[in-house]
Design a protein around this motif. Structure first.
Motif, mmCIF file in Angstrom:
data_model
loop_
_atom_site.group_PDB
_atom_site.id
_atom_site.type_symbol
_atom_site.label_atom_id
_atom_site.label_comp_id
_atom_site.label_asym_id
_atom_site.label_seq_id
_atom_site.Cartn_x
_atom_site.Cartn_y
_atom_site.Cartn_z
ATOM 1 N N ALA A 1 3.183 11.313 5.181
ATOM 2 C CA ALA A 1 3.688 11.170 4.102
ATOM 3 C C ALA A 1 5.290 10.860 3.966
ATOM 4 C CB ALA A 1 2.536 10.677 2.694
ATOM 5 N N ALA A 2 5.345 12.106 3.550
ATOM 6 C CA ALA A 2 6.974 12.628 2.755
ATOM 7 C C ALA A 2 7.694 12.054 4.138
ATOM 8 C CB ALA A 2 7.517 14.507 3.842
ATOM 9 N N ASP A 3 7.001 11.161 5.144
ATOM 10 C CA ASP A 3 8.806 11.118 5.863
ATOM 11 C C ASP A 3 8.643 9.110 5.750
ATOM 12 O OD1 ASP A 3 9.208 12.647 7.624
ATOM 13 O OD2 ASP A 3 8.059 11.638 9.767
ATOM 14 N N LEU A 4 7.528 8.541 4.619
ATOM 15 C CA LEU A 4 7.848 6.623 4.949
ATOM 16 C C LEU A 4 8.820 6.519 3.522
ATOM 17 C CD1 LEU A 4 3.046 6.683 3.763
ATOM 18 C CD2 LEU A 4 5.470 5.298 5.285
ATOM 19 N N PRO A 5 9.244 7.258 2.551
ATOM 20 C CA PRO A 5 10.684 6.749 1.998
ATOM 21 C C PRO A 5 11.428 6.279 2.543
ATOM 22 C CG PRO A 5 9.905 8.529 0.192
ATOM 23 C CD PRO A 5 8.556 8.623 1.867
ATOM 24 N N ARG A 6 11.671 7.653 3.292
ATOM 25 C CA ARG A 6 12.516 7.444 4.574
ATOM 26 C C ARG A 6 12.703 6.196 5.266
ATOM 27 N NH1 ARG A 6 13.916 9.454 9.067
ATOM 28 N NH2 ARG A 6 12.227 10.867 9.097
ATOM 29 N N LEU A 7 11.609 6.274 5.630
ATOM 30 C CA LEU A 7 10.843 5.068 7.099
ATOM 31 C C LEU A 7 11.563 3.580 6.361
ATOM 32 C CD1 LEU A 7 8.653 5.422 9.904
ATOM 33 C CD2 LEU A 7 8.531 3.396 8.113
ATOM 34 N N ARG A 8 10.528 3.743 4.771
ATOM 35 C CA ARG A 8 10.706 2.157 4.173
ATOM 36 C C ARG A 8 12.646 1.792 3.945
ATOM 37 N NH1 ARG A 8 7.274 1.511 -0.525
ATOM 38 N NH2 ARG A 8 6.679 -1.007 0.582
ATOM 39 N N ALA A 9 13.367 3.219 3.252
ATOM 40 C CA ALA A 9 14.747 2.025 3.567
ATOM 41 C C ALA A 9 15.642 2.480 4.717
ATOM 42 C CB ALA A 9 15.217 3.973 2.965
ATOM 43 N N VAL B 1 0.878 -1.663 0.010
ATOM 44 C CA VAL B 1 0.242 0.128 -0.178
ATOM 45 C C VAL B 1 0.784 1.598 -0.225
ATOM 46 C CG1 VAL B 1 -0.248 0.024 2.192
ATOM 47 C CG2 VAL B 1 -1.872 0.524 1.388
ATOM 48 N N TYR B 2 2.446 0.837 0.373
ATOM 49 C CA TYR B 2 2.751 2.499 0.611
ATOM 50 C C TYR B 2 3.517 2.323 -0.641
ATOM 51 C CZ TYR B 2 2.374 2.368 5.727
ATOM 52 O OH TYR B 2 1.889 2.448 6.918
ATOM 53 N N ASP B 3 3.515 1.589 -1.775
ATOM 54 C CA ASP B 3 4.540 1.632 -3.167
ATOM 55 C C ASP B 3 4.071 2.790 -3.613
ATOM 56 O OD1 ASP B 3 5.909 -0.845 -2.398
ATOM 57 O OD2 ASP B 3 4.304 -1.558 -3.883
ATOM 58 N N THR B 4 2.201 3.221 -3.331
ATOM 59 C CA THR B 4 2.014 4.455 -4.382
ATOM 60 C C THR B 4 1.387 5.289 -3.490
ATOM 61 O OG1 THR B 4 -0.171 3.224 -4.678
ATOM 62 C CG2 THR B 4 1.120 2.826 -6.500
ATOM 63 N N PHE B 5 2.332 5.983 -2.571
ATOM 64 C CA PHE B 5 1.323 6.128 -1.111
ATOM 65 C C PHE B 5 1.338 7.863 -1.699
ATOM 66 C CE2 PHE B 5 0.666 7.524 4.134
ATOM 67 C CZ PHE B 5 -1.058 6.781 3.575
ATOM 68 N N GLU B 6 2.050 8.494 -1.590
ATOM 69 C CA GLU B 6 2.374 9.223 -2.629
ATOM 70 C C GLU B 6 1.103 9.827 -3.780
ATOM 71 O OE1 GLU B 6 5.940 10.763 -4.277
ATOM 72 O OE2 GLU B 6 7.334 10.261 -3.241
ATOM 73 N N ARG B 7 0.634 9.599 -4.470
ATOM 74 C CA ARG B 7 -0.760 9.509 -4.862
ATOM 75 C C ARG B 7 -1.833 9.459 -3.992
ATOM 76 N NH1 ARG B 7 1.858 6.461 -8.851
ATOM 77 N NH2 ARG B 7 0.464 4.550 -8.471
ATOM 78 N N THR B 8 -1.703 8.253 -3.130
ATOM 79 C CA THR B 8 -2.598 8.270 -2.095
ATOM 80 C C THR B 8 -2.823 9.472 -1.570
ATOM 81 O OG1 THR B 8 -2.607 5.548 -1.962
ATOM 82 C CG2 THR B 8 -3.696 6.654 -0.223
ATOM 83 N N ARG C 1 -2.289 17.878 7.931
ATOM 84 C CA ARG C 1 -0.792 18.186 8.716
ATOM 85 C C ARG C 1 -0.567 17.064 8.905
ATOM 86 N NH1 ARG C 1 -2.084 23.481 9.917
ATOM 87 N NH2 ARG C 1 -3.607 22.772 12.849
ATOM 88 N N GLU C 2 -1.004 16.298 9.717
ATOM 89 C CA GLU C 2 -0.056 14.899 10.006
ATOM 90 C C GLU C 2 0.061 13.776 9.111
ATOM 91 O OE1 GLU C 2 -0.763 12.833 14.280
ATOM 92 O OE2 GLU C 2 -1.932 11.517 13.666
ATOM 93 N N PHE C 3 -1.004 13.750 8.381
ATOM 94 C CA PHE C 3 -1.091 12.415 7.060
ATOM 95 C C PHE C 3 -0.218 13.346 6.125
ATOM 96 C CE2 PHE C 3 -2.282 10.437 3.784
ATOM 97 C CZ PHE C 3 -3.040 9.258 4.021
ATOM 98 N N ARG C 4 0.061 14.628 5.601
ATOM 99 C CA ARG C 4 1.059 14.924 4.590
ATOM 100 C C ARG C 4 2.879 14.685 5.136
ATOM 101 N NH1 ARG C 4 -2.353 19.211 4.060
ATOM 102 N NH2 ARG C 4 -1.141 20.707 5.335
ATOM 103 N N ALA C 5 2.257 15.172 6.214
ATOM 104 C CA ALA C 5 4.119 14.878 7.763
ATOM 105 C C ALA C 5 4.409 13.688 6.902
ATOM 106 C CB ALA C 5 3.752 15.295 8.726
#
Length: 292
Positions: free
Chosen positions: A199-207, A131-138, A193-197
């Protein structure tokens, strides 16, 4: 009637509202999922009131906590959680976290170290889930929907309509508090605000995922998918199961519930907490001495 008393606790230049209840030598802290706060635990707390001291709180910007215009990411929320426990709790504790709160709890676990004696996760989404693969669009779609909701909740009848799923899940007095505190323009703005933050964190968190919890950990997985989401739900459940198997001391358990486990299956949550408290019971010598 739900508990109305609490106190403001300073954390990292912000303020969070904390409510404490229950009795006993043990401590349990509750971390809400996205868009929710301390009130979402109302059905669970009475079931544990005779077993431990219970701490539920609103993250900065939510509920009765101090306002903030900052977009607080996962690390910020984890730092606030850890700072709050340093003020409120004298020793070790079990941490319960729902949904997105699971990511916050896992980041906080790295800060808490041996103070964290057990972790109970309610229907979290592991960072490996597709689900996080396309989370930016979500995230873009969700923010658009929430922007509409933010306007609608200015009118109480429409606020009741957009929060119908919450009204059905929670007790009437809990829902009344949520309607007043969360389903208002300021509350929805903070959710955005929390959702945007996050979402922005997720790529780093996944890495760079949080370290695996060193303490005993139980993952309660909701068995009932949302309408029309059965295939996605099956994939998520499998990722939850796989993640639990990677833990040094972890257990996976399905619960007859939808995503709001604490509202739909509070007895299962309370049972999970009691099991963790029993498994990790301190010896008398390990407990902090009472103040002189």
């Amino acid at each position: 009637m739900r508990q109305e008393t609490g106190r403001a606790v300073p954390v990292n230049g912000r303020s969070v509202h904390v409510e404490e209840s229950g009795t006993g030598p043990d401590w349990v802290v509750f971390e809400a999922g996205q868009g929710l706060g301390r009130t979402c635990w109302d059905a669970v707390l009475p079931l544990l009131a005779d077993r431990a001291r219970l701490v539920a709180y609103d993250r900065a910007g939510f509920g009765r906590s101090g306002r903030t215009t900052a977009e607080l990411g996962i690390d910020d929320m984890a730092a606030d959680l850890a700072a709050m426990t340093e003020v409120v709790i004298p020793g070790r504790f079990v941490l319960v976290a729902h949904s997105m709160g699971g990511l916050v709890a896992r980041r906080a676990a790295q800060r808490l170290g041996p103070r964290l004696r057990g972790l109970l996760l309610l229907d979290p989404t592991p960072e490996s889930a597709p689900v996080y693969d396309t989370f930016e669009r979500t995230a873009v779609k969700v923010d658009r929907a929430l922007s509409v909701t933010q306007g609608l909740v200015r009118f109480r009848p429409l606020a009741r309509v957009v929060s119908a799923n919450i009204r059905r899940a929670f007790p009437a007095d809990t829902y009344a508090a949520m309607l007043t505190e969360d389903f208002v323009p300021a509350g929805i703005a903070q959710t955005r605000r929390e959702f945007r933050a996050v979402a922005a964190d997720l790529p780093r968190l996944r890495a760079e995922p949080p370290a695996l919890p060193a303490c005993p950990t139980v993952l309660l997985s909701a068995s009932r998918p949302a309408r029309g989401r059965a295939p996605q739900h099956a994939v998520l459940t499998e990722h939850q199961r796989r993640w639990a198997k990677t833990l040094p001391d972890g257990r996976f358990e399905e619960v007859e519930s939808g995503h709001l486990v604490q509202a739909e299956a509070p007895e299962a949550v309370a049972a999970g907490v009691r099991q963790l408290l029993d498994r990790t019971a301190d010896r008398p010598a390990d407990r902090p001495a009472p103040p002189a």
